[in-house]
Design a protein around this motif. Structure first.
Motif, PDB file in Angstrom:
ATOM      1  N   PHE A   1      72.923 -24.594  23.393  1.00 16.50           N
ATOM      2  CA  PHE A   1      74.103 -25.446  23.234  1.00 16.50           C
ATOM      3  C   PHE A   1      75.058 -24.869  22.183  1.00 16.50           C
ATOM      4  O   PHE A   1      76.281 -24.974  22.341  1.00 16.50           O
TER       5      PHE A   1
ATOM      6  N   CYS B   1      69.666 -32.336  20.170  1.00 22.03           N
ATOM      7  CA  CYS B   1      68.443 -31.668  20.644  1.00 22.03           C
ATOM      8  C   CYS B   1      67.533 -31.301  19.479  1.00 22.03           C
ATOM      9  O   CYS B   1      66.316 -31.503  19.534  1.00 22.03           O
TER      10      CYS B   1
ATOM     11  N   PHE C   1      79.610 -29.485  22.758  1.00 15.40           N
ATOM     12  CA  PHE C   1      78.333 -28.780  22.935  1.00 15.40           C
ATOM     13  C   PHE C   1      77.610 -28.575  21.604  1.00 15.40           C
ATOM     14  O   PHE C   1      76.383 -28.635  21.540  1.00 15.40           O
TER      15      PHE C   1
ATOM     16  N   CYS D   1      75.811 -31.698  20.876  1.00 12.55           N
ATOM     17  CA  CYS D   1      74.601 -31.787  21.708  1.00 12.55           C
ATOM     18  C   CYS D   1      73.462 -30.980  21.093  1.00 12.55           C
ATOM     19  O   CYS D   1      72.289 -31.381  21.177  1.00 12.55           O
ATOM     20  N   SER D   2      73.786 -29.848  20.481  1.00 13.35           N
ATOM     21  CA  SER D   2      72.767 -29.026  19.843  1.00 13.35           C
ATOM     22  C   SER D   2      72.067 -29.789  18.732  1.00 13.35           C
ATOM     23  O   SER D   2      70.838 -29.716  18.593  1.00 13.35           O
TER      24      SER D   2
ATOM     25  N   ASP E   1      70.948 -17.851  21.895  1.00 14.13           N
ATOM     26  CA  ASP E   1      72.371 -18.108  21.659  1.00 14.13           C
ATOM     27  C   ASP E   1      73.197 -16.941  22.181  1.00 14.13           C
ATOM     28  O   ASP E   1      74.167 -17.128  22.924  1.00 14.13           O
TER      29      ASP E   1
ATOM     30  N   PRO F   1      66.959 -25.083  24.010  1.00 14.31           N
ATOM     31  CA  PRO F   1      68.189 -25.841  24.302  1.00 14.31           C
ATOM     32  C   PRO F   1      69.148 -25.938  23.124  1.00 14.31           C
ATOM     33  O   PRO F   1      70.373 -25.852  23.304  1.00 14.31           O
ATOM     34  N   GLN F   2      68.623 -26.126  21.892  1.00 15.05           N
ATOM     35  CA  GLN F   2      69.544 -26.280  20.767  1.00 15.05           C
ATOM     36  C   GLN F   2      70.278 -24.976  20.476  1.00 15.05           C
ATOM     37  O   GLN F   2      71.464 -24.985  20.120  1.00 15.05           O
TER      38      GLN F   2
END
Length: 598
Positions: free
Chosen positions: A471, A418, A411, A414-415, A373, A467-468
């Motif tokens: 995002f 995921c 975004f 989206c997290s 992050d 990815p999470q």
């Protein structure tokens, strides 16, 4: 030399050290509570969320003290020292040779009365102190860049704290493993002492504003006057602001309510999600705040009356209150973003504990994943600030404040998608052979040293969590950074510390909502996640964020930008306020013609 390098660099380095201390303590807090102090998984995440809620409620105290008594510099100094005292207590409470009950008491006292109060008192003032160093409008571009680099400094500190200190805490890097948490808390405590020294060294260069009285008290007096007019929106505001402290008390009570825990948590969380729409409704249009001349004489003195209503050029506390009210609906939408953000220090870590987190046979502490992050933010903030935003501006379609925040919400959603997909894949992956792991001593690093909890790792690699986390980082670049600018540029000067505390209160409410949601959905988050439904928690948050985006889009369509008051840009001539011309991207959300009536 620019103001940024001559003055603000001291403030940025101090913020870097403070965030290193904060994330060094909280980055592995959930695992410290569960592994070392023996808290259950759901209780550990709830205490973590409650702590974050307190941290972001106490900025109101810091803003009040700065406005009424000490000014921003002295207030930051006092709360820094209080903060360090709390860090010392937490460090001492993590010393392994003390009895568990004593350690728990010392640690929680230091955490909630020291660190939570100290961090809150600093946060409402430090970004405002930095932004105040610039002369407007000449240094407006430099001030805009300051907000980006302020958040960049936050994540430099967070990256070190989350990328290195959890390894010390959980694996005993360079120290005996039993002293891991103790050393991992000692390092950031010492770093913060250095940060405070740097802050003091820069004091001769700071432009310091004297205390100007309580803007918060003036705001409440004004709101009491206009709300007494009996307007529907005023009633909604009163109900909404009453529900928020009720929800706070209910969520706290749910942590200690035994068999009633789930029911009380549901009621507390419901209060939050009832309060936010009511507050948003009251601020979506501020026309109701234009009462009759008779009602307003107590607030603004002599006024101009047109058709029984206050004319557009009314000055004083009413105009300030209207400016603050107009940003409150946007603040309500930010609460859901921070609810998603808080997953990184809670449920994301619990999920990572039951994934294959080995590197060359050595378990990687799940909190280390938070570094992705911070890495996304550190890499992309310079790119966005120096390349993306200027390029879009040259093309004639700059991203306005509202559009940036909306992208951040997207975004964040989206997290959650995921995270839910990763959780389903994790549970469907086979367990790593427990007998071989037990023999080799590489069970999950999240097994408790106090209770009999033995957590087995599934074979899905922990790297699938990247990815999470990434995002969430993208969401912060657009939503979190922009919220600092929103609550600075769109409110009167006298209300800036208070409004930064409102901005931070959104973070508190997000953590509070998650604490309540976790309690309400505790059956889905058992000690062994393979027997639970953590993916449902992420999907619930996805649905909440989707609804939030729809509401935010509706609110953004009716929002009009505020130009700074004359005093804000160094012009002593009082002139009528008009709405700013909105960027193209925000005009797509807000097609209404600018008007001075709001």
């Amino acid at each position: 030399m620019s103001t940024f390098w001559k003055v603000c660099i001291f403030i940025l380095v101090t913020e870097l050290c403070e965030r290193l201390a904060f994330y060094g303590l909280t980055g592995s807090l959930t695992l410290f509570l569960s592994e070392t102090l023996g808290f259950a998984n759901d209780m550990a995440t709830e205490v973590n969320s409650l702590f974050n809620a307190v941290v972001y409620i106490t900025p109101i105290l810091g803003a009040f003290v700065a406005d009424v008594y000490w000014g921003r510099y002295k207030t930051i100094m006092f709360f820094c020292m209080w903060y360090i005292l709390g860090m010392i207590m937490c460090t001492f409470g993590s010393f392994p040779q003390l009895p568990t009950a004593l350690r728990t008491a010392i640690f929680l006292i230091g955490l909630f009365t020291g660190v939570a109060v100290g961090a809150g008192g600093i946060k409402s003032n430090v970004v405002v102190l930095g932004a105040d160093q610039f002369v407007l409008p000449d240094q407006k571009r430099e001030q805009d860049a300051f907000f980006n680099w302020f958040y960049w400094a936050i994540n430099i500190g967070a990256a070190f704290a989350l990328g290195f200190l959890p390894v010390v805490a959980l694996d005993g890097l360079f120290v005996a493993k039993e002293y891991g948490f103790f050393v991992s808390y000692l390092i950031p405590t010492m770093a913060f002492v250095v940060g405070l020294s740097i802050f003091v060294a820069g004091a001769p260069r700071y432009k310091m504003m004297p205390p100007q009285g309580s803007a918060l008290t003036s705001f409440f007096q004004t709101m009491r006057t206009v709300t007494n007019s009996g307007a529907r929106r005023g009633g909604a505001l009163l109900i909404g602001t009453t529900l928020l402290p009720v929800s706070f008390l209910l969520v706290i009570a749910s942590l200690f309510a035994g068999d009633w825990k789930r029911s009380i948590a549901i009621i507390g969380t419901a209060c939050i999600f009832c309060a936010l729409p009511l507050i948003a409704f009251s601020g979506h249009s501020v026309a109701w705040m234009r009462p009759t001349k008779l009602a307003m004489q107590d607030v603004a003195g002599e006024v101009v009356e047109v058709g029984g209503e206050l004319a557009a050029d009314v000055t004083g506390s009413l105009k300030d209150a209207m400016d603050v009210m107009r940003v409150l609906p946007l603040a309500c939408c930010c609460v859901v973003f921070w609810a998603v953000y808080s997953q990184m220090t809670g449920n994301f870590q619990l999920q990572g504990c039951q994934m294959d987190c080995r590197i060359a046979g050595t378990p990687l502490p799940p909190p280390v994943l938070n570094v992705f992050d911070s890495a996304i933010i550190m890499i992309l903030v310079p790119v966005v600030d120096k390349i993306v935003y200027p390029a879009l501006h040259r093309l004639g379609c700059p991203l306005g404040l509202l559009t940036k925040i909306g992208l951040g919400f997207f975004f964040a959603g989206c997290s959650m998608i995921c995270a839910a997909m990763v959780e389903v894949a994790r549970k469907n992956s086979p367990l790593i052979d427990p007998f071989n792991n037990l023999t080799a001593g590489i069970y999950s690093p999240c097994n408790s040293t106090v209770t009999e909890k033995l957590v087995l790792m599934n074979s899905l690699s922990i790297w699938w969590q990247i990815p999470q986390y990434a995002f969430v980082g993208l969401g912060e670049i657009f939503a979190a950074i922009t919220s600092y600018e929103l609550f600075y540029s769109q409110v009167p000067d006298a209300m800036r510390s208070v409004c930064q505390s409102v901005n931070l209160l959104c973070t508190a409410l997000g953590s509070l909502a998650v604490a309540g949601l976790n309690a309400a959905m505790s059956a889905w988050i058992p000690d062994n996640l393979n027997n639970g439904k953590l993916e449902y928690v992420f999907l619930v948050l996805t649905g909440i964020m989707a609804t939030n985006i729809l509401i935010y889009t509706y609110l953004a369509r009716g929002y009009e930008y505020r130009i700074p008051h004359a005093a804000d840009i160094g012009d002593d001539i009082d002139r009528p306020r008009i709405a700013q011309v909105q960027p193209l991207s925000d005009r797509l959300l807000s097609p209404q013609q600018p008007s001075s009536t709001n």
